[in-house]
Design a protein around this motif. Structure first.
Motif, PDB file in Angstrom:
ATOM      1  N   TRP A   1     102.693  95.425  87.535  1.00 26.84           N
ATOM      2  CA  TRP A   1     102.997  95.440  86.107  1.00 26.84           C
ATOM      3  C   TRP A   1     102.061  94.453  85.478  1.00 26.84           C
ATOM      4  O   TRP A   1     101.478  94.604  84.444  1.00 26.84           O
TER       5      TRP A   1
ATOM      6  N   ILE B   1     101.115 100.530  77.334  1.00 26.64           N
ATOM      7  CA  ILE B   1     100.926 100.787  78.835  1.00 26.64           C
ATOM      8  C   ILE B   1     102.058 101.596  79.353  1.00 26.64           C
ATOM      9  O   ILE B   1     103.401 101.305  78.878  1.00 26.64           O
ATOM     10  N   ASP B   2     101.904 102.601  79.993  1.00 26.87           N
ATOM     11  CA  ASP B   2     102.652 103.648  80.500  1.00 26.87           C
ATOM     12  C   ASP B   2     103.749 103.724  79.472  1.00 26.87           C
ATOM     13  O   ASP B   2     105.142 103.967  79.686  1.00 26.87           O
TER      14      ASP B   2
ATOM     15  N   LYS C   1      98.211  95.260  85.124  1.00 29.60           N
ATOM     16  CA  LYS C   1      98.100  96.190  84.190  1.00 29.60           C
ATOM     17  C   LYS C   1      98.277  95.485  82.792  1.00 29.60           C
ATOM     18  O   LYS C   1      97.072  95.700  81.972  1.00 29.60           O
TER      19      LYS C   1
END
Length: 288
Positions: A242, A261-262, A245
């Motif tokens: 995480w 993000i995601d 990212k």
């Protein structure tokens, strides 16, 4: 540094064992674990410990509190041996810290030492709870604020602190003020020792909760607690993924205030959290 293991300053045997263990730092103790008649001899023992090869954990020394009149004698005995840091018990506020920093400045000048890191144990008296927000810019030597529950219980007249089941309210107040005070000062918040030795689930719970809430390290009083503390304060692979990212996303768009993000919106506080995770996992983190 994740784990700080207290070692009695008069026990060469315990030091020999501790320095080969997995604690990131040892706190060689001249205070509570040494009886009054043995303190002078313990200073010499700690000096010898500091002269041992520095190929293991960092070596801090807990000196006696300022109100004992022993602090300067402790520092005079140990500073020529270049401790990695000093732990100051019963620190009631910035004035106490500045006083010790003033002492240290003289010893540093005399022995050609860099500024010495200080961990202040900052919740052991009732008065200390009212100064925890005032440590910002107090002195460059301040590395961390640690909270403690045992002496505070005596100061408050408490019958117990509730460590086995979960700390009672006055002690959770001290814990939380220490955490906030360290954050306000920009230093490391260090969680207190776990006094329950016969049930490892207690130290595991305390360490996990401390890491969750923002503490950067935890003190321990028994070597068998070190593994649980190190595990709790070591980032997991999921956390590292995480963090990478988040940092990669902001690196790709340096002017962005928010990135996606995601499926989640990530902003600058998340970037700071990601950097802390990566710093915690970096090689050489044991050096602080």
């Amino acid at each position: 540094m994740r784990s700080f293991l207290f070692v009695p300053g008069d026990s060469e045997k315990k030091f020999a064992k501790a320095r080969t263990g997995d604690a990131d730092a040892l706190i060689l103790d001249l205070e509570d674990s040494v009886a009054a008649p043995a303190k002078a001899a313990a200073r010499q023992t700690v000096a010898a410990m500091l002269d041992a090869p520095r190929d293991g954990p960092a070596l801090f020394v807990r000196v006696n509190a300022l109100d004992t009149g022993l602090t300067l004698d402790d520092l005079a005995a140990i500073m020529p041996h270049r401790p990695d840091g000093i732990t100051l018990p019963k620190c009631e506020g910035p004035e106490d810290l500045r006083r010790v920093a003033h002492y240290l400045a003289a010893f540093e000048a005399a022995h050609g030492l860099p500024p010495t890191r200080i961990i202040a144990i900052a919740t052991e008296t009732a008065a200390s709870l009212f100064t925890l927000g005032a440590y910002k810019d107090c002195d460059e030597r301040l590395w961390g604020l640690m909270w403690g529950a045992e002496d505070l219980a005596a100061a408050l007249g408490a019958r117990e602190n509730g460590a086995r089941q979960g700390f009672h309210e006055p002690f959770r107040l001290a814990r939380n003020l220490c955490l906030a005070g360290a954050a306000a000062a920009g230093v490391v918040a260090v969680d207190t020792i776990c006094a329950v030795l016969d049930d490892l689930s207690v130290v595991e719970r305390e360490a996990a909760e401390a890491r969750r809430d923002g503490f950067g390290a935890k003190a321990v009083i028994h070597p068998k607690h070190v593994a649980a503390v190190n595990a709790a304060f070591t980032p997991t692979e999921a956390e590292l993924v995480w963090a990478r990212k988040v940092l990669d996303a902001f690196a790709a768009d340096p002017d962005a205030g928010v990135v996606r993000i995601d499926g989640q919106m990530i902003d600058k506080p998340h970037e700071r959290a990601a950097r802390k995770i990566m710093d915690a996992a970096a090689p050489g983190r044991g050096e602080g």
